[in-house]
Write an enzyme that holds these catalytic residues in place. Structure first.
Site, PDB file in Angstrom:
ATOM      1  CG  ASN A  78       5.046  -0.409   0.898  1.00 39.78           C
ATOM      2  OD1 ASN A  78       5.934   0.430   0.973  1.00 39.78           O
ATOM      3  ND2 ASN A  78       3.970  -0.368   1.654  1.00 39.78           N
TER       4      ASN A  78
ATOM      5  CD  GLU B 116       3.794   5.286   6.888  1.00 36.30           C
ATOM      6  OE1 GLU B 116       3.455   4.268   7.548  1.00 36.30           O
ATOM      7  OE2 GLU B 116       3.892   5.295   5.665  1.00 36.30           O
TER       8      GLU B 116
ATOM      9  CB  CYS C 111       1.630   1.805   6.194  1.00 35.06           C
ATOM     10  SG  CYS C 111       3.138   1.858   5.327  1.00 35.06           S
TER      11      CYS C 111
HETATM   12  O1  G3P Z   1       2.524   1.593   2.960  1.00 34.59           O
HETATM   13  C1  G3P Z   1       2.767   2.918   3.107  1.00 34.59           C
HETATM   14  C2  G3P Z   1       1.685   3.859   2.714  1.00 34.59           C
HETATM   15  O2  G3P Z   1       2.285   5.055   2.417  1.00 34.59           O
HETATM   16  C3  G3P Z   1       0.640   3.395   1.743  1.00 34.59           C
HETATM   17  O3  G3P Z   1       0.185   4.347   0.861  1.00 34.59           O
HETATM   18  O4  G3P Z   1      -1.069   5.164  -1.048  1.00 34.59           O
HETATM   19  O5  G3P Z   1      -1.215   2.762  -0.479  1.00 34.59           O
HETATM   20  O6  G3P Z   1      -2.304   4.454   0.963  1.00 34.59           O
HETATM   21  P1  G3P Z   1      -1.174   4.173   0.020  1.00 34.59           P
END
Ligand code: G3P
Length: 496
Positions: free
Chosen positions: A169, A264, A298
Protein backbone atom coordinates in the site's frame (compact mmCIF):
# COMPACT_ATOMS: atom_id res chain seq x y z
CA UNK A 1 5.24 -2.07 -20.45
CA UNK A 2 7.14 0.98 -19.25
CA UNK A 3 5.22 4.16 -18.52
CA UNK A 4 6.16 7.48 -20.11
CA UNK A 5 9.12 9.07 -18.37
CA UNK A 6 10.05 5.79 -16.65
CA UNK A 7 13.74 4.99 -16.24
CA UNK A 8 14.45 2.91 -19.35
CA UNK A 9 17.83 1.72 -18.04
CA UNK A 10 15.91 -0.45 -15.57
CA UNK A 11 14.27 -2.46 -18.35
CA UNK A 12 15.57 -5.22 -20.56
CA UNK A 13 13.10 -6.45 -23.10
CA UNK A 14 9.95 -6.16 -21.03
CA UNK A 15 11.36 -7.20 -17.65
CA UNK A 16 12.56 -4.80 -14.94
CA UNK A 17 16.03 -5.61 -13.66
CA UNK A 18 17.06 -5.97 -10.04
CA UNK A 19 19.71 -3.79 -8.37
CA UNK A 20 22.96 -5.18 -7.06
CA UNK A 21 26.48 -3.80 -6.60
CA UNK A 22 25.55 -0.47 -8.16
CA UNK A 23 24.17 -2.01 -11.35
CA UNK A 24 20.85 -3.09 -12.84
CA UNK A 25 20.98 -6.79 -13.62
CA UNK A 26 19.07 -9.71 -15.06
CA UNK A 27 18.58 -12.74 -12.86
CA UNK A 28 20.37 -15.92 -13.85
CA UNK A 29 17.05 -17.71 -13.31
CA UNK A 30 15.83 -16.42 -16.68
CA UNK A 31 12.41 -16.22 -15.02
CA UNK A 32 10.18 -13.30 -14.16
CA UNK A 33 7.24 -12.48 -11.91
CA UNK A 34 4.18 -10.74 -13.39
CA UNK A 35 2.54 -7.76 -11.76
CA UNK A 36 -1.19 -7.59 -12.42
CA UNK A 37 -2.81 -4.18 -12.80
CA UNK A 38 -5.67 -4.20 -10.23
CA UNK A 39 -7.88 -2.11 -12.53
CA UNK A 40 -7.49 -3.95 -15.83
CA UNK A 41 -6.69 -7.27 -14.12
CA UNK A 42 -4.15 -7.83 -16.89
CA UNK A 43 -0.34 -8.16 -16.58
CA UNK A 44 1.21 -4.68 -16.40
CA UNK A 45 4.88 -5.21 -15.59
CA UNK A 46 7.37 -8.00 -15.05
CA UNK A 47 10.26 -8.16 -12.57
CA UNK A 48 13.18 -10.57 -12.20
CA UNK A 49 12.64 -13.79 -10.25
CA UNK A 50 15.93 -13.73 -8.35
CA UNK A 51 17.56 -16.86 -6.99
CA UNK A 52 18.91 -17.80 -3.56
CA UNK A 53 22.41 -17.73 -5.03
CA UNK A 54 21.85 -14.10 -6.02
CA UNK A 55 20.65 -13.32 -2.50
CA UNK A 56 23.87 -14.83 -1.13
CA UNK A 57 25.97 -12.60 -3.40
CA UNK A 58 23.94 -9.54 -2.37
CA UNK A 59 24.58 -10.29 1.31
CA UNK A 60 28.34 -10.71 0.78
CA UNK A 61 28.62 -7.44 -1.13
CA UNK A 62 26.36 -5.61 1.33
CA UNK A 63 28.55 -6.63 4.21
CA UNK A 64 31.71 -5.28 2.59
CA UNK A 65 30.01 -2.03 1.53
CA UNK A 66 28.62 -1.48 5.03
CA UNK A 67 32.04 -1.60 6.68
CA UNK A 68 33.27 1.31 4.54
CA UNK A 69 29.99 3.21 4.86
CA UNK A 70 30.13 3.04 8.68
CA UNK A 71 33.37 5.05 8.45
CA UNK A 72 31.92 7.62 6.04
CA UNK A 73 31.37 10.94 7.84
CA UNK A 74 27.82 11.56 8.96
CA UNK A 75 27.55 14.84 7.05
CA UNK A 76 28.52 12.99 3.86
CA UNK A 77 25.85 10.33 4.45
CA UNK A 78 23.34 13.12 5.01
CA UNK A 79 24.44 14.93 1.85
CA UNK A 80 23.75 11.84 -0.28
CA UNK A 81 20.34 11.37 1.35
CA UNK A 82 19.43 14.99 0.60
CA UNK A 83 20.44 14.39 -3.02
CA UNK A 84 18.25 11.27 -3.20
CA UNK A 85 15.33 13.26 -1.74
CA UNK A 86 15.65 15.89 -4.47
CA UNK A 87 15.81 13.20 -7.17
CA UNK A 88 12.74 11.46 -5.77
CA UNK A 89 10.76 14.68 -5.96
CA UNK A 90 12.07 15.42 -9.46
CA UNK A 91 10.85 12.02 -10.60
CA UNK A 92 7.57 12.04 -8.75
CA UNK A 93 5.47 11.66 -11.89
CA UNK A 94 6.96 8.48 -13.38
CA UNK A 95 7.11 6.88 -9.92
CA UNK A 96 3.50 7.86 -9.21
CA UNK A 97 2.49 6.42 -12.56
CA UNK A 98 3.83 3.04 -11.45
CA UNK A 99 1.82 3.31 -8.21
CA UNK A 100 -1.32 3.99 -10.23
CA UNK A 101 -0.76 0.96 -12.48
CA UNK A 102 0.52 -1.48 -9.86
CA UNK A 103 -1.59 -0.76 -6.80
CA UNK A 104 -4.42 1.40 -8.20
CA UNK A 105 -3.55 4.31 -5.94
CA UNK A 106 -5.48 7.42 -7.03
CA UNK A 107 -3.12 9.52 -9.19
CA UNK A 108 -3.08 12.51 -6.81
CA UNK A 109 -2.36 10.35 -3.76
CA UNK A 110 0.38 8.54 -5.69
CA UNK A 111 2.21 11.83 -6.29
CA UNK A 112 1.71 12.77 -2.62
CA UNK A 113 3.29 9.47 -1.57
CA UNK A 114 6.46 10.23 -3.53
CA UNK A 115 6.73 13.83 -2.32
CA UNK A 116 6.12 12.71 1.27
CA UNK A 117 8.90 10.16 0.78
CA UNK A 118 11.34 12.85 -0.35
CA UNK A 119 10.46 14.90 2.73
CA UNK A 120 10.98 11.85 4.94
CA UNK A 121 14.45 11.19 3.49
CA UNK A 122 15.51 14.83 4.01
CA UNK A 123 14.15 14.98 7.55
CA UNK A 124 15.91 11.71 8.34
CA UNK A 125 19.23 13.12 7.13
CA UNK A 126 18.76 16.21 9.33
CA UNK A 127 17.68 14.21 12.36
CA UNK A 128 20.47 11.68 11.87
CA UNK A 129 23.30 14.20 11.96
CA UNK A 130 21.91 15.57 15.22
CA UNK A 131 21.09 12.40 17.15
CA UNK A 132 23.96 10.31 15.85
CA UNK A 133 26.37 13.15 16.51
CA UNK A 134 25.72 12.89 20.23
CA UNK A 135 26.73 10.29 22.76
CA UNK A 136 26.87 10.07 26.55
CA UNK A 137 29.53 10.61 29.12
CA UNK A 138 29.05 8.78 32.43
CA UNK A 139 31.16 8.96 35.55
CA UNK A 140 31.50 5.95 37.83
CA UNK A 141 30.99 7.64 41.22
CA UNK A 142 27.30 8.08 40.43
CA UNK A 143 26.87 4.37 41.25
CA UNK A 144 27.01 3.24 44.93
CA UNK A 145 30.44 2.21 46.14
CA UNK A 146 32.34 3.43 43.08
CA UNK A 147 35.14 5.94 42.87
CA UNK A 148 35.52 8.56 40.17
CA UNK A 149 38.10 6.60 38.24
CA UNK A 150 36.10 5.23 35.33
CA UNK A 151 34.81 7.40 32.52
CA UNK A 152 32.31 5.83 30.15
CA UNK A 153 31.82 7.22 26.64
CA UNK A 154 28.91 5.92 24.59
CA UNK A 155 28.11 6.33 20.92
CA UNK A 156 25.68 4.73 18.51
CA UNK A 157 27.05 2.24 16.01
CA UNK A 158 25.28 0.63 13.03
CA UNK A 159 23.92 -2.91 13.16
CA UNK A 160 25.17 -4.07 9.74
CA UNK A 161 22.73 -5.18 7.03
CA UNK A 162 19.12 -4.03 7.39
CA UNK A 163 16.56 -6.10 5.49
CA UNK A 164 13.69 -3.79 4.52
CA UNK A 165 10.35 -5.30 3.51
CA UNK A 166 7.63 -2.72 2.82
CA UNK A 167 3.97 -3.49 1.99
CA UNK A 168 2.01 -3.00 -1.23
CA UNK A 169 0.00 0.00 0.00
CA UNK A 170 3.01 2.34 0.41
CA UNK A 171 5.77 0.62 -1.56
CA UNK A 172 7.76 3.86 -1.81
CA UNK A 173 7.03 5.68 1.44
CA UNK A 174 7.25 2.63 3.68
CA UNK A 175 10.43 1.60 1.85
CA UNK A 176 12.21 4.92 2.42
CA UNK A 177 11.00 4.98 6.04
CA UNK A 178 13.28 1.94 6.48
CA UNK A 179 16.05 2.76 3.98
CA UNK A 180 16.80 6.34 5.07
CA UNK A 181 17.19 5.64 8.84
CA UNK A 182 19.26 2.55 8.04
CA UNK A 183 21.63 4.48 5.77
CA UNK A 184 22.08 7.57 7.92
CA UNK A 185 22.93 5.27 10.82
CA UNK A 186 25.70 3.60 8.79
CA UNK A 187 23.96 0.38 7.78
CA UNK A 188 23.65 -1.18 4.34
CA UNK A 189 20.19 -2.05 3.02
CA UNK A 190 18.71 -5.00 1.20
CA UNK A 191 15.24 -4.10 -0.03
CA UNK A 192 12.67 -6.74 -0.91
CA UNK A 193 9.70 -4.80 -2.32
CA UNK A 194 6.20 -6.26 -2.44
CA UNK A 195 5.31 -7.76 -5.84
CA UNK A 196 2.50 -5.21 -6.36
CA UNK A 197 4.52 -2.01 -6.04
CA UNK A 198 7.89 -3.51 -7.01
CA UNK A 199 8.35 -1.34 -10.10
CA UNK A 200 7.62 1.87 -8.17
CA UNK A 201 10.16 0.70 -5.59
CA UNK A 202 12.77 -0.01 -8.30
CA UNK A 203 12.29 3.51 -9.66
CA UNK A 204 12.73 4.88 -6.13
CA UNK A 205 15.95 2.84 -5.74
CA UNK A 206 17.21 4.34 -9.00
CA UNK A 207 16.97 7.79 -7.39
CA UNK A 208 19.33 6.55 -4.65
CA UNK A 209 21.59 5.12 -7.39
CA UNK A 210 21.67 8.47 -9.22
CA UNK A 211 22.38 10.26 -5.94
CA UNK A 212 25.75 8.47 -5.93
CA UNK A 213 25.64 6.10 -2.94
CA UNK A 214 28.59 3.67 -2.92
CA UNK A 215 28.25 0.43 -4.85
CA UNK A 216 26.78 -2.48 -2.94
CA UNK A 217 25.37 -0.35 -0.14
CA UNK A 218 21.80 -0.58 -1.40
CA UNK A 219 20.40 -3.64 -3.14
CA UNK A 220 16.92 -4.40 -4.33
CA UNK A 221 15.96 -8.01 -4.89
CA UNK A 222 12.71 -9.07 -6.53
CA UNK A 223 11.19 -12.49 -6.85
CA UNK A 224 8.84 -15.11 -5.57
CA UNK A 225 8.25 -15.28 -1.83
CA UNK A 226 8.34 -19.08 -2.07
CA UNK A 227 11.89 -18.95 -3.47
CA UNK A 228 13.55 -16.07 -1.62
CA UNK A 229 11.12 -15.01 1.16
CA UNK A 230 12.22 -17.23 4.06
CA UNK A 231 15.70 -17.39 2.57
CA UNK A 232 16.06 -13.64 3.04
CA UNK A 233 14.45 -13.33 6.46
CA UNK A 234 16.40 -16.29 7.85
CA UNK A 235 19.67 -15.34 6.13
CA UNK A 236 22.61 -15.30 8.57
CA UNK A 237 23.93 -12.12 6.93
CA UNK A 238 20.92 -10.07 8.02
CA UNK A 239 21.41 -7.98 11.18
CA UNK A 240 18.00 -6.30 11.45
CA UNK A 241 14.58 -6.75 9.83
CA UNK A 242 12.15 -3.92 9.30
CA UNK A 243 8.85 -5.26 7.98
CA UNK A 244 5.46 -3.72 7.33
CA UNK A 245 2.61 -5.89 6.14
CA UNK A 246 0.13 -8.52 7.18
CA UNK A 247 0.23 -11.86 8.99
CA UNK A 248 3.47 -12.84 7.23
CA UNK A 249 5.16 -10.66 9.83
CA UNK A 250 4.07 -13.00 12.61
CA UNK A 251 5.64 -15.93 10.75
CA UNK A 252 8.82 -13.90 10.11
CA UNK A 253 9.14 -13.00 13.78
CA UNK A 254 8.96 -16.69 14.71
CA UNK A 255 11.58 -17.72 12.18
CA UNK A 256 14.02 -14.79 12.30
CA UNK A 257 17.29 -15.25 14.11
CA UNK A 258 18.59 -13.19 17.00
CA UNK A 259 18.24 -9.87 15.23
CA UNK A 260 16.29 -6.74 16.18
CA UNK A 261 12.85 -6.67 14.56
CA UNK A 262 10.69 -3.73 13.67
CA UNK A 263 7.24 -4.94 12.66
CA UNK A 264 3.99 -3.23 11.74
CA UNK A 265 1.31 -5.74 10.96
CA UNK A 266 -2.02 -4.02 10.61
CA UNK A 267 -4.81 -2.86 12.84
CA UNK A 268 -8.51 -2.84 13.56
CA UNK A 269 -8.50 0.84 14.43
CA UNK A 270 -11.57 1.77 16.45
CA UNK A 271 -13.33 5.11 16.27
CA UNK A 272 -15.24 5.80 19.51
CA UNK A 273 -17.88 8.51 19.18
CA UNK A 274 -19.42 9.96 22.34
CA UNK A 275 -22.76 11.71 22.81
CA UNK A 276 -21.17 15.15 23.07
CA UNK A 277 -19.07 14.76 19.90
CA UNK A 278 -19.14 17.21 17.02
CA UNK A 279 -21.02 14.82 14.73
CA UNK A 280 -20.10 16.69 11.54
CA UNK A 281 -16.42 16.44 12.44
CA UNK A 282 -16.79 12.77 13.40
CA UNK A 283 -18.66 11.92 10.16
CA UNK A 284 -16.03 13.67 8.01
CA UNK A 285 -13.26 11.72 9.75
CA UNK A 286 -15.10 8.41 9.57
CA UNK A 287 -15.35 8.85 5.81
CA UNK A 288 -11.77 10.05 5.34
CA UNK A 289 -10.36 7.53 7.80
CA UNK A 290 -12.48 4.61 6.59
CA UNK A 291 -12.42 5.06 2.83
CA UNK A 292 -9.25 6.85 1.72
CA UNK A 293 -7.24 4.60 -0.59
CA UNK A 294 -10.30 2.36 -0.45
CA UNK A 295 -9.61 1.43 3.19
CA UNK A 296 -6.25 -0.18 2.33
CA UNK A 297 -4.33 1.44 5.17
CA UNK A 298 -3.31 -0.12 8.48
CA UNK A 299 -4.42 3.13 10.06
CA UNK A 300 -7.83 3.19 8.37
CA UNK A 301 -10.86 3.47 10.66
CA UNK A 302 -11.92 -0.18 10.70
CA UNK A 303 -14.75 -0.15 13.21
CA UNK A 304 -17.01 2.69 14.37
CA UNK A 305 -18.21 2.39 17.98
CA UNK A 306 -20.88 5.03 18.36
CA UNK A 307 -23.16 5.85 21.28
CA UNK A 308 -26.71 4.75 20.45
CA UNK A 309 -28.16 8.23 21.16
CA UNK A 310 -26.14 9.83 18.31
CA UNK A 311 -25.82 6.79 16.04
CA UNK A 312 -28.72 7.67 13.70
CA UNK A 313 -27.39 11.18 13.17
CA UNK A 314 -23.86 9.91 12.52
CA UNK A 315 -24.96 7.16 10.13
CA UNK A 316 -27.11 9.61 8.14
CA UNK A 317 -24.24 12.07 7.75
CA UNK A 318 -21.77 9.34 6.76
CA UNK A 319 -24.29 7.92 4.27
CA UNK A 320 -24.73 11.34 2.65
CA UNK A 321 -20.95 11.67 2.22
CA UNK A 322 -20.53 8.13 0.91
CA UNK A 323 -23.23 8.82 -1.71
CA UNK A 324 -21.02 11.60 -3.11
CA UNK A 325 -17.89 9.46 -3.43
CA UNK A 326 -16.62 8.71 -6.91
CA UNK A 327 -15.86 5.10 -7.77
CA UNK A 328 -13.64 4.07 -10.67
CA UNK A 329 -10.12 3.99 -12.06
CA UNK A 330 -7.15 5.52 -10.22
CA UNK A 331 -6.13 7.44 -13.36
CA UNK A 332 -9.31 9.51 -12.95
CA UNK A 333 -8.54 10.22 -9.29
CA UNK A 334 -11.67 8.47 -8.10
CA UNK A 335 -12.15 8.28 -4.33
CA UNK A 336 -12.66 4.54 -4.45
CA UNK A 337 -10.44 2.50 -6.77
CA UNK A 338 -10.04 -1.27 -7.28
CA UNK A 339 -8.54 -3.18 -4.36
CA UNK A 340 -5.10 -4.61 -4.95
CA UNK A 341 -5.87 -8.20 -5.95
CA UNK A 342 -8.77 -10.44 -6.77
CA UNK A 343 -8.11 -12.49 -3.65
CA UNK A 344 -8.39 -9.32 -1.51
CA UNK A 345 -11.71 -8.53 -3.17
CA UNK A 346 -12.91 -12.09 -2.51
CA UNK A 347 -11.86 -11.84 1.13
CA UNK A 348 -13.71 -8.55 1.57
CA UNK A 349 -16.77 -10.05 -0.07
CA UNK A 350 -16.63 -12.98 2.37
CA UNK A 351 -16.78 -10.55 5.31
CA UNK A 352 -19.69 -8.68 3.75
CA UNK A 353 -21.67 -11.87 3.09
CA UNK A 354 -21.07 -13.09 6.64
CA UNK A 355 -22.47 -9.79 8.00
CA UNK A 356 -25.44 -9.99 5.62
CA UNK A 357 -26.29 -13.50 6.70
CA UNK A 358 -26.08 -12.49 10.37
CA UNK A 359 -28.39 -9.48 9.94
CA UNK A 360 -26.28 -6.32 9.56
CA UNK A 361 -28.05 -3.29 8.03
CA UNK A 362 -26.64 -2.36 4.61
CA UNK A 363 -26.60 1.44 4.24
CA UNK A 364 -25.84 1.05 0.51
CA UNK A 365 -26.33 -1.79 -1.89
CA UNK A 366 -23.31 -4.12 -2.10
CA UNK A 367 -21.76 -3.75 -5.53
CA UNK A 368 -18.61 -5.24 -7.02
CA UNK A 369 -17.13 -5.31 -10.52
CA UNK A 370 -13.84 -7.22 -10.71
CA UNK A 371 -11.59 -5.79 -8.01
CA UNK A 372 -13.71 -2.66 -7.66
CA UNK A 373 -15.94 -2.65 -4.59
CA UNK A 374 -18.30 0.27 -4.00
CA UNK A 375 -18.02 1.92 -0.55
CA UNK A 376 -20.22 0.22 1.97
CA UNK A 377 -21.28 1.20 5.47
CA UNK A 378 -22.77 -1.59 7.56
CA UNK A 379 -24.87 -0.57 10.54
CA UNK A 380 -25.96 -2.68 13.54
CA UNK A 381 -22.90 -4.91 13.26
CA UNK A 382 -22.66 -7.25 16.24
CA UNK A 383 -19.68 -8.99 17.87
CA UNK A 384 -20.64 -12.35 16.36
CA UNK A 385 -19.92 -11.02 12.87
CA UNK A 386 -16.43 -11.41 11.38
CA UNK A 387 -16.43 -7.75 10.35
CA UNK A 388 -16.46 -6.74 14.00
CA UNK A 389 -12.95 -8.18 14.40
CA UNK A 390 -11.30 -8.82 11.05
CA UNK A 391 -9.48 -6.26 8.95
CA UNK A 392 -11.18 -5.99 5.51
CA UNK A 393 -8.45 -3.77 3.99
CA UNK A 394 -11.15 -2.53 1.64
CA UNK A 395 -13.93 0.08 1.40
CA UNK A 396 -16.24 -1.64 3.87
CA UNK A 397 -16.89 -0.11 7.27
CA UNK A 398 -18.83 -1.64 10.18
CA UNK A 399 -20.76 0.43 12.74
CA UNK A 400 -21.35 -1.05 16.18
CA UNK A 401 -23.81 0.83 18.40
CA UNK A 402 -22.79 1.05 22.04
CA UNK A 403 -24.69 2.14 25.15
CA UNK A 404 -21.70 2.88 27.39
CA UNK A 405 -18.19 4.16 26.76
CA UNK A 406 -16.85 1.10 28.62
CA UNK A 407 -18.44 -1.12 25.97
CA UNK A 408 -16.47 0.75 23.28
CA UNK A 409 -13.20 0.52 25.19
CA UNK A 410 -13.81 -3.17 25.86
CA UNK A 411 -14.36 -3.88 22.14
CA UNK A 412 -11.22 -1.99 21.20
CA UNK A 413 -9.11 -3.84 23.78
CA UNK A 414 -10.54 -7.26 22.98
CA UNK A 415 -9.12 -7.07 19.44
CA UNK A 416 -5.96 -8.99 18.51
CA UNK A 417 -4.73 -5.73 17.04
CA UNK A 418 -3.70 -2.59 18.91
CA UNK A 419 -2.37 -0.13 16.36
CA UNK A 420 -4.32 3.12 16.65
CA UNK A 421 -7.73 4.33 17.75
CA UNK A 422 -9.60 7.59 17.87
CA UNK A 423 -12.13 9.33 20.10
CA UNK A 424 -14.62 12.06 19.26
CA UNK A 425 -15.80 14.18 22.19
CA UNK A 426 -15.80 17.83 23.24
CA UNK A 427 -14.72 16.86 26.78
CA UNK A 428 -10.90 16.74 26.90
CA UNK A 429 -10.88 15.15 30.35
CA UNK A 430 -13.00 12.27 29.13
CA UNK A 431 -10.87 11.99 26.00
CA UNK A 432 -7.69 11.67 28.05
CA UNK A 433 -9.21 9.06 30.34
CA UNK A 434 -10.48 6.98 27.41
CA UNK A 435 -7.13 7.32 25.65
CA UNK A 436 -5.48 6.01 28.80
CA UNK A 437 -7.82 3.01 28.83
CA UNK A 438 -7.41 2.16 25.12
CA UNK A 439 -4.70 -0.45 24.58
CA UNK A 440 -3.35 0.85 21.27
CA UNK A 441 -0.01 2.32 20.22
CA UNK A 442 -1.57 5.71 19.40
CA UNK A 443 -4.89 7.38 20.18
CA UNK A 444 -6.04 10.38 18.15
CA UNK A 445 -8.43 12.82 19.77
CA UNK A 446 -10.95 14.38 17.37
CA UNK A 447 -9.27 13.11 14.21
CA UNK A 448 -8.97 9.86 12.27
CA UNK A 449 -5.95 7.59 12.89
CA UNK A 450 -2.86 8.33 10.79
CA UNK A 451 0.82 7.50 10.80
CA UNK A 452 2.05 10.92 9.72
CA UNK A 453 3.67 13.29 10.15
CA UNK A 454 6.40 10.75 9.61
CA UNK A 455 8.55 11.80 12.55
CA UNK A 456 5.78 10.93 15.05
CA UNK A 457 6.29 7.65 16.90
CA UNK A 458 4.28 4.86 15.28
CA UNK A 459 3.76 1.54 17.02
CA UNK A 460 1.23 -1.15 17.73
CA UNK A 461 0.45 -3.44 20.63
CA UNK A 462 -0.30 -7.18 20.44
CA UNK A 463 -0.47 -8.49 16.83
CA UNK A 464 -0.05 -4.96 15.45
CA UNK A 465 3.66 -4.99 15.86
CA UNK A 466 7.04 -4.99 17.51
CA UNK A 467 9.04 -1.86 18.27
CA UNK A 468 8.29 1.72 17.39
CA UNK A 469 8.71 3.53 14.08
CA UNK A 470 8.88 7.21 13.23
CA UNK A 471 12.15 8.70 12.01
CA UNK A 472 13.94 9.11 15.36
CA UNK A 473 12.80 5.75 16.70
CA UNK A 474 13.83 3.98 13.51
CA UNK A 475 17.31 5.52 13.58
CA UNK A 476 17.75 4.41 17.20
CA UNK A 477 16.38 0.95 16.49
CA UNK A 478 18.87 0.49 13.65
CA UNK A 479 21.84 1.24 15.88
CA UNK A 480 23.42 -0.25 18.94
CA UNK A 481 25.08 1.54 21.85
CA UNK A 482 28.83 1.12 22.05
CA UNK A 483 30.69 2.01 25.26
CA UNK A 484 34.33 2.81 25.69
CA UNK A 485 35.48 3.01 29.31
CA UNK A 486 38.57 4.95 30.26
CA UNK A 487 40.05 3.57 33.49
CA UNK A 488 42.01 6.18 35.42
CA UNK A 489 44.55 5.32 38.10
CA UNK A 490 43.08 4.65 41.57
CA UNK A 491 42.23 7.68 43.74
CA UNK A 492 45.46 7.27 45.72
CA UNK A 493 47.41 8.16 42.53
CA UNK A 494 48.96 11.60 42.75
CA UNK A 495 49.37 13.81 39.73
CA UNK A 496 52.17 15.96 41.08
O1 G3P B 1 -0.93 1.04 6.13
C1 G3P B 1 0.18 1.34 6.84
C2 G3P B 1 0.24 2.68 7.49
O2 G3P B 1 1.57 2.99 7.66
C3 G3P B 1 -0.62 3.79 6.95
O3 G3P B 1 -0.06 5.04 6.98
O4 G3P B 1 0.05 7.42 6.50
O5 G3P B 1 -1.91 6.15 5.71
O6 G3P B 1 -1.62 6.62 8.12
P1 G3P B 1 -0.93 6.38 6.81
Amino acid sequence: MAGSGAFVELLEEDVYKYYFDGEWRKSASGKSVSIINPTTRKPQYKVQACTQEEVNKIMETSKVAQKAWAKTPLWKRAELLHRAAVLLKEHKNPIAECLVKEIAKPAKDAVTEVVRSGDLVSYCAEEGVRILGEGKFLVSDSFPGNDRNKLCLTSKIPLGIVLAIPPFNYPVNLAVSKIAPALIAGNSVVLKPPTQGAVAALHMVHCFHLAGFPKGLISCVTGKGSEIGDFLTMHPGVNCISFTGGDTGIAISKKAGMVPLQMELGGKDACIILEDADIDLAAANVVKGGFSYSGQRCTAVKVVLVMESVADALVEKVKAKVAKMTVGPPEENCDITPVVTESSANYIEGLVMDAKQKGATFCQEYKREGNLIWPLLLDHVRPDMRLAWEEPFGPVLPVIRITTVEEGIHHCNASNFGLQGCIFTRDINKAMMISDAMETGTVQINSAPARGPDHFPFQGLRDSGIGSQGITNSISMMTKVKSTVINLPTPSYTMG
